[in-house]
Design a protein around this motif. Sequence first.
Motif, PDB file in Angstrom:
ATOM      1  N   ALA A 166       3.686   9.742   0.599  1.00 37.96           N
ATOM      2  CA  ALA A 166       4.920   9.142   0.088  1.00 37.96           C
ATOM      3  C   ALA A 166       5.021   9.336  -1.425  1.00 37.96           C
ATOM      4  O   ALA A 166       6.105   9.619  -1.948  1.00 37.96           O
ATOM      5  N   GLU A 167       3.919   9.208  -2.128  1.00 37.88           N
ATOM      6  CA  GLU A 167       3.930   9.430  -3.572  1.00 37.88           C
ATOM      7  C   GLU A 167       4.259  10.881  -3.905  1.00 37.88           C
ATOM      8  O   GLU A 167       4.997  11.154  -4.850  1.00 37.88           O
ATOM      9  N   ARG A 168       3.710  11.815  -3.128  1.00 34.03           N
ATOM     10  CA  ARG A 168       4.006  13.238  -3.343  1.00 34.03           C
ATOM     11  C   ARG A 168       5.490  13.512  -3.088  1.00 34.03           C
ATOM     12  O   ARG A 168       6.144  14.208  -3.851  1.00 34.03           O
ATOM     13  N   HIS A 169       6.035  12.944  -2.017  1.00 40.76           N
ATOM     14  CA  HIS A 169       7.458  13.116  -1.707  1.00 40.76           C
ATOM     15  C   HIS A 169       8.322  12.527  -2.816  1.00 40.76           C
ATOM     16  O   HIS A 169       9.327  13.126  -3.218  1.00 40.76           O
ATOM     17  N   ALA A 170       7.934  11.355  -3.340  1.00 43.86           N
ATOM     18  CA  ALA A 170       8.685  10.722  -4.429  1.00 43.86           C
ATOM     19  C   ALA A 170       8.662  11.610  -5.670  1.00 43.86           C
ATOM     20  O   ALA A 170       9.680  11.757  -6.349  1.00 43.86           O
ATOM     21  N   ASP A 171       7.530  12.222  -5.943  1.00 44.15           N
ATOM     22  CA  ASP A 171       7.430  13.103  -7.110  1.00 44.15           C
ATOM     23  C   ASP A 171       8.312  14.340  -6.936  1.00 44.15           C
ATOM     24  O   ASP A 171       8.974  14.772  -7.881  1.00 44.15           O
ATOM     25  N   LEU A 172       8.343  14.893  -5.732  1.00 48.49           N
ATOM     26  CA  LEU A 172       9.207  16.048  -5.469  1.00 48.49           C
ATOM     27  C   LEU A 172      10.682  15.675  -5.638  1.00 48.49           C
ATOM     28  O   LEU A 172      11.456  16.422  -6.241  1.00 48.49           O
ATOM     29  N   VAL A 173      11.057  14.527  -5.112  1.00 54.94           N
ATOM     30  CA  VAL A 173      12.448  14.068  -5.214  1.00 54.94           C
ATOM     31  C   VAL A 173      12.804  13.810  -6.679  1.00 54.94           C
ATOM     32  O   VAL A 173      13.871  14.224  -7.151  1.00 54.94           O
ATOM     33  N   LYS A 215       0.838  -1.195   0.000  1.00 56.49           N
ATOM     34  CA  LYS A 215       0.000   0.000   0.000  1.00 56.49           C
ATOM     35  C   LYS A 215       0.877   1.250   0.000  1.00 56.49           C
ATOM     36  O   LYS A 215       1.885   1.312   0.685  1.00 56.49           O
ATOM     37  N   ARG A 216       0.454   2.230  -0.772  1.00 55.70           N
ATOM     38  CA  ARG A 216       1.203   3.483  -0.860  1.00 55.70           C
ATOM     39  C   ARG A 216       0.387   4.603  -0.248  1.00 55.70           C
ATOM     40  O   ARG A 216      -0.801   4.723  -0.497  1.00 55.70           O
ATOM     41  N   SER A 217       1.084   5.435   0.490  1.00 54.87           N
ATOM     42  CA  SER A 217       0.395   6.605   1.031  1.00 54.87           C
ATOM     43  C   SER A 217       0.498   7.744   0.022  1.00 54.87           C
ATOM     44  O   SER A 217       1.505   7.866  -0.681  1.00 54.87           O
ATOM     45  N   PRO A 218      -0.518   8.574  -0.048  1.00 51.15           N
ATOM     46  CA  PRO A 218      -0.448   9.734  -0.949  1.00 51.15           C
ATOM     47  C   PRO A 218       0.727  10.647  -0.616  1.00 51.15           C
ATOM     48  O   PRO A 218       1.343  11.228  -1.508  1.00 51.15           O
TER      49      PRO A 218
END
Length: 137
Positions: free
Chosen positions: A8-15, A3-6
């Motif tokens: 964590a996905e936002r942080h991954a996109d920023l990185v 399961k992915r948290s929104p």
Amino acid sequence: MRKRSPAAERHADLVRTALFEVAPAGMTLTRLMASCELSRWQARQGLAMLRDLCAERSWPPVIYSRDLGYHFCASEDELEEWERAWLSEKLTQFRRMLTGTIAPHLALFPKSVWAGYLSDQMKAIESNLALAARPPR
């Protein structure tokens, strides 16, 4: 699939965006945190999620090197070097577990079925890691 948290996905996109902006150079964790306005924990969470996304989407992997920091890597030689270093680090951790924890456990309780089983399994993993960490001939 985990399961992915929104968040964590936002942080991954920023990185990902920050690393693309400086590519082919990389960024230290501190610079990455500042660029993305993330805490250390959030930046690490973003890097972990980005690694998962890279694997799923067949993107070049994100690795860390002292020279460049975190960066996308498409060089076969650099990836092999990084993978061998990672395996070598895990090999050291397994050897320390064997000599520092499992061996004393067996010395204290020589009839322990669990400790004997764990020792055998860890030795098998150790030998496989040792083979994988060496360059091919």
